[in-house]
Design a protein around this motif. Structure first.
Motif, PDB file in Angstrom:
ATOM      1  N   VAL A   6     -13.466 -59.797 -30.210  1.00  0.00           N
ATOM      2  CA  VAL A   6     -14.537 -58.521 -29.756  1.00  0.00           C
ATOM      3  C   VAL A   6     -13.594 -57.397 -30.020  1.00  0.00           C
ATOM      4  O   VAL A   6     -12.411 -57.456 -29.444  1.00  0.00           O
ATOM      5  CB  VAL A   6     -14.772 -58.872 -28.455  1.00  0.00           C
ATOM      6  CG1 VAL A   6     -15.533 -57.595 -27.690  1.00  0.00           C
ATOM      7  CG2 VAL A   6     -15.859 -60.079 -28.323  1.00  0.00           C
ATOM      8  N   LEU A   9     -13.153 -49.801 -31.028  1.00  0.00           N
ATOM      9  CA  LEU A   9     -12.126 -48.864 -31.486  1.00  0.00           C
ATOM     10  C   LEU A   9     -12.003 -47.331 -30.917  1.00  0.00           C
ATOM     11  O   LEU A   9     -13.265 -46.926 -30.593  1.00  0.00           O
ATOM     12  CB  LEU A   9     -12.111 -48.779 -33.154  1.00  0.00           C
ATOM     13  CG  LEU A   9     -12.082 -49.902 -33.722  1.00  0.00           C
ATOM     14  CD1 LEU A   9     -12.041 -49.638 -35.505  1.00  0.00           C
ATOM     15  CD2 LEU A   9     -10.796 -50.744 -33.705  1.00  0.00           C
ATOM     16  N   ASN A 196      -8.895 -51.957 -29.652  1.00  0.00           N
ATOM     17  CA  ASN A 196      -8.832 -52.848 -28.567  1.00  0.00           C
ATOM     18  C   ASN A 196      -9.414 -54.229 -29.062  1.00  0.00           C
ATOM     19  O   ASN A 196     -10.384 -54.372 -29.405  1.00  0.00           O
ATOM     20  CB  ASN A 196      -9.768 -52.385 -27.613  1.00  0.00           C
ATOM     21  CG  ASN A 196      -9.195 -51.281 -26.866  1.00  0.00           C
ATOM     22  OD1 ASN A 196      -8.349 -51.265 -25.852  1.00  0.00           O
ATOM     23  ND2 ASN A 196      -9.675 -49.942 -27.607  1.00  0.00           N
ATOM     24  N   VAL A 197      -8.697 -55.344 -28.583  1.00  0.00           N
ATOM     25  CA  VAL A 197      -9.230 -56.665 -29.301  1.00  0.00           C
ATOM     26  C   VAL A 197      -9.206 -57.689 -28.265  1.00  0.00           C
ATOM     27  O   VAL A 197      -8.357 -57.770 -27.154  1.00  0.00           O
ATOM     28  CB  VAL A 197      -8.610 -56.933 -30.148  1.00  0.00           C
ATOM     29  CG1 VAL A 197      -7.049 -56.935 -30.332  1.00  0.00           C
ATOM     30  CG2 VAL A 197      -9.051 -58.557 -30.828  1.00  0.00           C
TER      31      VAL A 197
HETATM   32  P1  ADP Z   1      -9.642 -47.197 -22.108  1.00  0.00           P
HETATM   33  O1  ADP Z   1      -9.847 -45.840 -21.934  1.00  0.00           O
HETATM   34  O2  ADP Z   1      -8.686 -47.627 -20.808  1.00  0.00           O
HETATM   35  O3  ADP Z   1      -8.930 -47.675 -23.268  1.00  0.00           O
HETATM   36  P2  ADP Z   1     -12.227 -47.773 -22.485  1.00  0.00           P
HETATM   37  O4  ADP Z   1     -13.394 -48.507 -21.212  1.00  0.00           O
HETATM   38  O5  ADP Z   1     -12.463 -46.310 -22.737  1.00  0.00           O
HETATM   39  O6  ADP Z   1     -10.966 -47.953 -21.912  1.00  0.00           O
HETATM   40  O7  ADP Z   1     -12.272 -48.944 -23.481  1.00  0.00           O
HETATM   41  C1  ADP Z   1     -11.886 -48.483 -24.837  1.00  0.00           C
HETATM   42  C2  ADP Z   1     -12.172 -49.389 -25.908  1.00  0.00           C
HETATM   43  O8  ADP Z   1     -12.245 -50.607 -25.746  1.00  0.00           O
HETATM   44  C3  ADP Z   1     -13.959 -48.967 -26.361  1.00  0.00           C
HETATM   45  O9  ADP Z   1     -13.779 -48.877 -27.536  1.00  0.00           O
HETATM   46  C4  ADP Z   1     -14.426 -50.475 -25.913  1.00  0.00           C
HETATM   47  O10 ADP Z   1     -15.508 -50.767 -26.913  1.00  0.00           O
HETATM   48  C5  ADP Z   1     -13.197 -51.460 -26.099  1.00  0.00           C
HETATM   49  N1  ADP Z   1     -13.160 -52.718 -24.977  1.00  0.00           N
HETATM   50  C6  ADP Z   1     -13.477 -52.568 -23.918  1.00  0.00           C
HETATM   51  N2  ADP Z   1     -13.553 -53.750 -23.558  1.00  0.00           N
HETATM   52  C7  ADP Z   1     -13.045 -54.699 -24.527  1.00  0.00           C
HETATM   53  C8  ADP Z   1     -12.866 -56.310 -24.689  1.00  0.00           C
HETATM   54  N3  ADP Z   1     -13.042 -56.879 -23.726  1.00  0.00           N
HETATM   55  N4  ADP Z   1     -12.405 -56.674 -25.663  1.00  0.00           N
HETATM   56  C9  ADP Z   1     -12.523 -55.740 -26.813  1.00  0.00           C
HETATM   57  N5  ADP Z   1     -12.597 -54.448 -26.667  1.00  0.00           N
HETATM   58  C10 ADP Z   1     -13.095 -53.805 -25.412  1.00  0.00           C
END
Ligand code: ADP
Ligand code: MG
Ligand code: ZN
Length: 478
Positions: A6, A9, A196-197
């Motif tokens: 999942v 970006l 984010n992954v």
């Molecule tokens: P932050 O600002 O702390 O990085 P966000 O909620 O803005 O957190 O999320 C940043 C990115 O992470 C977004 O693109 C979202 O789609 C992605 N994301 C959130 N949770 C997950 C997850 N469990 N796995 C992969 N990607 C995620």
């Protein structure tokens, strides 16, 4: 157990405005350090930021191009943290009320299309840049970049693989460049991506714990970093372990990610509304005026090329890779009336010449009008396809029109049927043995006669005409 990745970006794109976001300093890249700085972007006490209207308009273009819902009122917030490249001690960004939300873009994968959601787009200022001296234990700070406008584009966690992530990024990048709001230069940091992954067991809903990857400066590196990270997390999970929520840095040379900081050190930015900036109100008239400036987007253009010019999707993809290239092609189609031939010439010779010198279409010495002339000369039979190759090379080298090159090189194709008939009659008379072989059914000998005829005319005869005449005359028809 099968795991499914999942991915979401976060992309930062530097906007191509002349001035910075809150002051009149130049936002241009590459000046001598600390020459694009003033009390406002240096964060001196008592100064006041003033929002650059163009930044809002550029953000709106991207928001419209990515099908976002536009919030008519948005405001700025301070994101507080200390770092030597941030003289104010806070970055002006947008938090609770972003200007654009709930968008999507479509990516193409193995022939299929997939929609990837865009959570939000917001405006913010960039920080400065630290330059670490390799030989001395010191770092230098260049504040030219403080206050350079950025938009941040956050995707939904809709992406399911490294390749898909790269496809999404390419589409975003292409859109920004088409809109002429970002130069897209990844090496200079005009287009940056954090990835984010997480993994989850295939077929389940709940997301796993994610890692955030930083420091990838090309599409390829984003893909490689994600591939590595997916493997690493699978290995951790298969071993019965837990993935830590952390930020990891991509090491390009080693081809691995390293932990940079964990959740315990996660920032608490204490966002609060910036009291120096009034909320931005986007009314209908403003939004409409921006909408009117939107160009046709790459995907729409690609589809139109396939539909209207009847060229393969592959050609359309290549020809719409940049707005200038697509404009060049369309001008050539308009002037030549030959969409498929135009596509062959642009994708073949023109791009090959340019690629050899690592140049873009903007630097192409062959004007569409000259190339259209060349196509016309081939179709009229004035020159052969083989001669045209020679001419196009010369056109690229000298920028001269094709007629001039053809007359200088004496390349005109012989299409005078009378003269060719006479010449062929001579060739047949001189080669009675081959003629007998041909008439006895040895068809291969035909090639021998073609070769003789081309030799006699130094390759300048119209090949079709030579073929037709030979067939007739070798058979004994008059
Ligand atoms: P932050 O600002 O702390 O990085 P966000 O909620 O803005 O957190 O999320 C940043 C990115 O992470 C977004 O693109 C979202 O789609 C992605 N994301 C959130 N949770 C997950 C997850 N469990 N796995 C992969 N990607 C995620
Ligand atoms: Mg993040
Ligand atoms: Zn300034």
């Amino acid at each position: 157990m099968e795991y499914e990745p999942v991915i979401g970006l976060e992309v930062h794109a530097q906007l191509l405005t002349e001035a910075k976001i809150f002051c009149g300093c130049s936002a241009k890249f590459g000046a001598a350090p600390n020459t694009h700085a003033c009390p406002v972007c240096l964060g001196m006490p008592g100064v006041l930021p003033v929002l650059n209207r163009k930044v809002v308009e550029f953000m709106l273009k991207m928001a419209l191009a990515t099908n976002c819902r536009i919030n008519r009122v948005c405001s700025f917030a301070r994101k507080n943290y200390f770092y030597p490249d941030l003289p104010k001690g806070y970055q002006i960004s947008q938090y609770a009320s972003p200007p654009a939300e709930h968008g999507w873009i479509e990516v193409e994968l193995n022939g299929g299309k997939k929609r990837i959601g865009i959570t939000r787009i917001h405006m913010e200022e960039d920080a400065g840049k630290l330059l670490h001296d390799e030989r001395n234990p010191v770092s230098h700070v260049d504040l030219n970049r403080t206050g350079v406008p950025l938009i941040e584009i956050v995707s939904e966690p809709d992406i399911r693989g490294a390749e898909e992530a790269a496809a999404y990024l390419r589409r975003l990048h292409e859109t920004l460049v088409y809109l002429e709001i970002c130069d897209g230069n990844m090496e200079e940091g005009s287009f940056r991506c954090d990835a984010n992954v997480s993994l989850r067991p295939a077929g389940t809903e709940a997301f796993g714990t994610r890692a955030e990857l930083k420091n990838m400066n090309s599409f390829r590196n984003v893909q490689r970093a994600l591939e590595y990270e997916i493997k690493r997390q699978r290995y951790v999970l298969e071993g019965g372990g837990k993935v830590a929520q952390e930020t990891r840095l991509w090491d390009d040379t080693a081809g691995v990610t390293h932990s940079m900081r964990g959740k315990e050190e996660a920032h608490d930015y204490r966002y609060f509304p910036d009291p120096d900036l009034v909320p931005v109100v986007i009314d209908d008239a403003w939004l409409d005026s921006v909408r009117k400036t939107l160009p046709e987007l790459p995907l729409e253009r690609r589809e139109r090329f396939v539909r209207d010019y009847k060229i393969p999707a592959y050609d359309a993809g290549v020809l719409t890779a940049s707005r200038e290239l697509a404009d060049y092609y369309e001008e050539l189609v308009r002037l030549s009336g030959e969409p498929k031939l135009a596509s062959n010439w642009v994708m073949g010779d023109v791009l090959r010449f340019l690629n050899e010198e690592k140049k873009g279409i903007g630097a192409c010495p062959i004007a569409p009008a000259s190339l259209a002339d060349l196509i016309r000369l081939i179709q009229a039979g004035t020159i052969s396809g083989k001669m045209a190759k020679e001419v196009s090379e010369e056109m690229y080298r000298t920028g001269k029109p094709p007629e001039k090159i053809i007359s200088e090189k004496g390349l005109v194709q012989i299409t005078d049927e009378g003269a060719l008939t006479e010449m062929i009659a001579e060739i047949i008379a001189e080669n009675p043995a081959q003629l007998a072989q041909y008439r006895a059914g040895k068809e291969k000998v035909f090639g021998f006669f073609v070769g003789q005829a081309m030799k006699a005319t130094q390759g300048k005869a119209n090949p079709q005409l030579i073929n037709d005449l030979l067939k007739k005359m070798l058979a004994g028809d008059k």
